[in-house]
Design an enzyme around this catalytic site. Structure first.
Site, PDB file in Angstrom:
ATOM      1  N   GLU A  52       1.354  -0.219  -5.077  1.00 25.62           N
ATOM      2  CA  GLU A  52       0.072   0.181  -5.314  1.00 25.62           C
ATOM      3  C   GLU A  52       1.096   1.417  -5.316  1.00 25.62           C
ATOM      4  OE1 GLU A  52      -3.138   3.413  -3.970  1.00 25.62           O
ATOM      5  OE2 GLU A  52      -1.503   2.133  -2.280  1.00 25.62           O
ATOM      6  N   ASP A 105       0.647  -0.941  -0.211  1.00 23.80           N
ATOM      7  CA  ASP A 105      -0.322  -0.033   0.205  1.00 23.80           C
ATOM      8  C   ASP A 105       0.629   1.506  -0.451  1.00 23.80           C
ATOM      9  OD1 ASP A 105      -2.727   1.295   0.463  1.00 23.80           O
ATOM     10  OD2 ASP A 105      -1.745   1.998   1.975  1.00 23.80           O
TER      11      ASP A 105
END
Length: 853
Positions: A575, A522
């Site tokens: 990401e 993330d």
């Protein structure tokens, strides 16, 4: 146990009382020896004689506290008879014999020389009571080496026993043939000197106001961490850090208990507190192991299921209770304690693991169903989910699930993205073995498991990582570097080797201990840039004057290299929302920027997602002017290995669900979504779809109630509309997996060829996807709400006929059933730069796939 130097104690000359017979003998011997020195007694000899007399008296007192054990109503044992004889214990006799042997071993001094005062002084017994400094530090929780002063230690005169048990009324040392009642020195300290040759294996009998407990002495055990562990921790290279730090039920010297170890280099002292000591860690101080900053303690009798925290004395003397950063299990939030855990799970996914590495992820089919476990079916546990989720995902044909962060987090509204327990699956749904069971069942159903992993930041909760030992530790010491400007959290200090080790080992931990098949990392962009969401003056350039966070780059490279080396077959997914060069390039290959690649296997294609959703949100009449939003992705499609994500972030906070983003009436909205999904599954890259979007849920997702499953209830009048979209997703996955042209060459330009990309006036784009052997699939998307008959498209001339394998306008999906039911044969008329062409009927707002018949 290696003898340690005794602590300073009270002056033995202050002891009063009569001399025993043993003391008289000792005093007599000293007098005789002193007479050997011609004509005088030195002051030193006098002091030696007094010290010997005092030692003898203390020895006699200690002997009186070593009575033989008696069993009610039974005879004294043979061992007890040997212990007590003529008012003198065998311990005393042994001491007397040792002293005689030592005297015989000391050579007589030359004529005219002084008596060997140093040798005599060495025989002087010491007080076993702790000195004022040690007592104060133990009471204040600032002692760095309690094992050096507590427990049993060989000292001049025998073995000193020292115990620290606040609130105890009495403490007795028990060993084979030995029972030593300790003197109450006040403040919970107890001590005694026993004239023994060696430190015995012993237990403690501790009497409290209303109970008596027999327990092992925690301070008789050697350190549980070896030199290699400490060396690797100090170097920041311990790839199995979770095996060294944290709480581990184990057995030491035949005694069951739990070893605790925590990294807290700035702490003045660390103690273990838990339910087992009524959350008062005073009696359980840990020892500091050298310069590593690691504190360690083995606590006998503590097993799995016990709650605990670390009580840390900070540099300013204040104290804080902290959860274990490497706890493998936690309490259910909002409770915050760590839980001692021992896994007993037996895996059944050997077949899955054996073939997991057969093909790299970017050359294999991958369609991912993203799941927020607590809300997928609210109220289900890990084991409940294991009975429902695998069958649902397998029925829809997805190859993988991606689980939104399962690591423990205090606030459910963060969806798991503000982690406090990096090594513990959230206890909301069960224990770690329950989570293993869910992963196991998914594997047995043929479904891979990707886990969202959050190494970018952590929350500021005062019981977790923030200023863990009183100073910035896991976060950067510069407040501007530490504070995350968007989320109010703290960023990790990627330049500190121990912090990098904590995170790299964590990535390995999930893959090895829980058989996770991939990590979706993330917020990578927030890690890579020093100026991320910061204004000028709020950040400092790197050593080269740039904005790149070189420490974060090094960390990501190390993490990826370590995971791929240790766990073949896994995939890491970034990401990353910028145009950083080389996210999925190998770490040892430098690009134009001069950086080596970050080493990820795949990267989320955020550009494709934003552009394509922007295009679809336009009314069809306006799409002609935005055609490039669909085609631009092919300009950079092969710059990285991509995943096409329609994730949770796109269906919350006012962004609307996927179907609700679409213009038009309800029929057109569903048709647009179906056409978009067909385009997405055919586009180069892997697919990811968030739960609820597979059946055209109209409302935004909420973690409080999850997907609107009632939309699929046959009793609901419009359920067929939602079931139709779900049926399409199932067929998309089925055809996708059976068509290597759609995935084999996902990351190579030879796997794609435009047929027509500039038909903006028609709102049409068509392209070929090609297998390694050239076998094609023709994908045609039409985003206008009209039927176009006999629409000509150029095709290769080596395919005798084309067969429609998927049409998103089919009646079974809720469409108008404008289809091409018969094989379509090419005509020799060249078109779109190709030698042959076919004529198709293009349904309104639909995508059509054709394969060679």
């Amino acid at each position: 146990m290696t003898p340690r130097p005794p602590s300073s104690g009270p002056d033995p000359k202050k002891t009063t009382g009569k001399k025993t017979a043993q003391a008289k003998k000792t005093a007599g011997k000293k007098t005789t020896q002193a007479k050997k020195t011609p004509g005088r007694k030195t002051a030193e000899a006098k002091k030696t004689a007094e010290a010997k007399a005092t030692a003898a008296k203390r020895t006699a007192e200690a002997e009186k506290t070593v009575p033989a054990k008696k069993t009610a109503g039974a005879k004294k044992t043979v061992e007890a008879k040997k212990t007590v004889a003529a008012g003198k214990t065998s311990v005393g006799k042994a001491a007397e014999a040792r002293k005689a042997a030592r005297k015989a071993a000391v050579p007589s001094p030359p004529a005219g020389a002084e008596a060997p005062a140093a040798a005599e002084a060495a025989e002087a017994a010491v007080s076993p009571a702790l000195g004022a400094d040690d007592r104060e530090r133990l009471l204040a929780g600032t002692h760095h080496d309690p094992h050096a002063v507590l427990g049993a230690h060989r000292v001049p005169g025998g073995v000193a026993f020292r115990v620290f048990r606040p609130h105890a009324r009495a403490v007795t040392v028990l060993s084979t043939g030995l029972r030593v009642e300790l003197h109450d020195d006040g403040d919970g300290f107890f001590s005694a000197l026993a004239p023994l040759d060696e430190v015995p294996v012993h237990r403690l009998l501790v009497a409290y106001e209303e109970t008596v407990l027999e327990a092992e002495d925690p301070y008789r055990f050697l350190p549980t961490l070896g030199e290699l562990d400490l060396h690797l921790i100090g170097e920041g290279r311990h790839e199995e850090l979770w095996r060294a730090l944290g709480a581990h039920p184990t057995t030491r010297d035949g005694v069951a208990g739990t070893r605790f170890a925590v990294w807290a280099p700035n702490a003045r002292g660390v103690r273990v507190a838990g339910g087992f000591n009524f959350w008062d860690g005073t009696a359980h101080p840990m020892r500091s192991l050298g310069s590593t900053g690691v504190w360690e303690l083995f606590l006998p009798g503590i097993g799995a299921g016990e709650l605990y925290k670390y009580e840390i004395t900070r540099p300013d003397g204040s104290r804080t209770f902290r959860a274990d950063p490497l706890a493998r299990r936690t309490e259910v939030p909002p409770a915050t304690s760590s839980v001692v855990h021992a896994s007993h799970y037996t895996w059944g996914d050997g077949e899955w693991l054996a073939r997991r590495a057969d093909a790299p992820a970017h050359e294999a089919p991958m369609s991912v169903y993203e799941v927020h476990l607590p809300s997928w079916r609210p109220g289900l546990t890990y084991r409940d989910l294991a009975e429902q989720l695998p069958s649902y995902v397998a029925d829809l044909g997805f190859t993988h699930v991606e689980l939104m962060p399962v690591a423990e987090h205090p606030f459910g509204g963060s969806w798991g993205y503000q982690v406090t327990g990096f090594y513990a699956p959230t206890a909301r749904l069960g224990d770690p073995d329950d989570f293993k069971y869910l992963v196991d069942r998914l594997h047995q159903a043929g479904i891979g498991v990707i886990m969202d992993w959050v190494p970018a930041h952590f929350p500021r909760d005062d019981w977790a990582l923030a200023e863990f030992d009183g100073r910035p530790l896991y976060e950067h010491s510069d407040p501007l570097r530490a504070a995350h400007p968007d989320w109010g959290t703290l960023e990790f200090d990627f330049g500190r080797r121990e912090v990098r080790n904590f995170l790299v080992a964590n990535a390995v931990y999930w893959c090895e201990e829980f058989h996770i098949d991939g990590l979706r990392v993330d917020a990578v962009a927030s890690m890579l840039y020093l100026d991320y969401s910061r204004e000028p003056g709020q950040w400092t350039p790197n050593e080269h004057g740039g904005r790149e966070n070189l420490d974060a780059v090094a960390f990501l490279q190390e993490m990826n290299a370590t995971v791929y080396r240790r766990v073949p077959g896994v995939v890491t997914v970034a990401e990353e929302s910028t145009a950083w060069d080389g996210v999925t390039r190998a770490t040892h290959h430098k690009g134009p920027s001069g950086f080596g690649g970050l080493g990820f296997g795949l990267k989320w294609n955020m550009g494709w997602m934003h552009d394509s959703l922007a295009y679809m949100s336009h009314e069809p009449v306006h799409r002609t002017y935005h055609h490039g939003e669909l085609t631009f992705s092919m300009v950079y499609a092969y710059s990285e290995n991509y995943v096409l994500p329609i994730s949770h972030d796109e269906v919350v906070h006012g962004k609307k669900s996927l179907v609700s983003k679409m213009p038009g009436d309800w029929w057109q909205q569903r048709a647009n979504e179906r056409a978009y999904l067909g385009y997405m599954w055919a586009h180069p890259g892997k697919q990811l779809l968030f739960m609820g979007q597979e059946f055209a849920q109209g409302a935004e997702w909420s973690e409080a109630h999850g997907p609107d499953w009632w939309l699929l209830d046959p009793e609901y009048g419009a359920s067929a509309d939602h079931r139709g979209v779900r049926d399409l997703v199932r067929d998309l996955n089925t055809v996708y997996r059976d068509t290597p042209a759609l995935w084999r060459r996902d990351t190579h330009p030879s796997g794609f060829a435009w047929v027509v990309g500039d038909a903006a006036e028609d709102d049409v784009l068509a392209f070929l996807r090609l297998d390694a052997d050239g076998t094609p699939l023709l994908a045609v998307s039409h985003f206008a709400p009209v039927v176009r008959s006999d629409y000509r498209l150029g095709v290769p001339d080596d395919v005798p006929a084309w067969h429609e394998v998927l049409n998103t306008d089919a009646a079974r999906y809720g469409g108008g059933d404008v289809v091409n039911p018969d094989p379509v044969k090419p005509e020799p008329q060249g078109w779109h730069g190709r030698p042959a062409s076919i004529r198709l009927t293009l349904p309104p707002l639909a995508t059509v796939w054709l394969r060679p018949a």
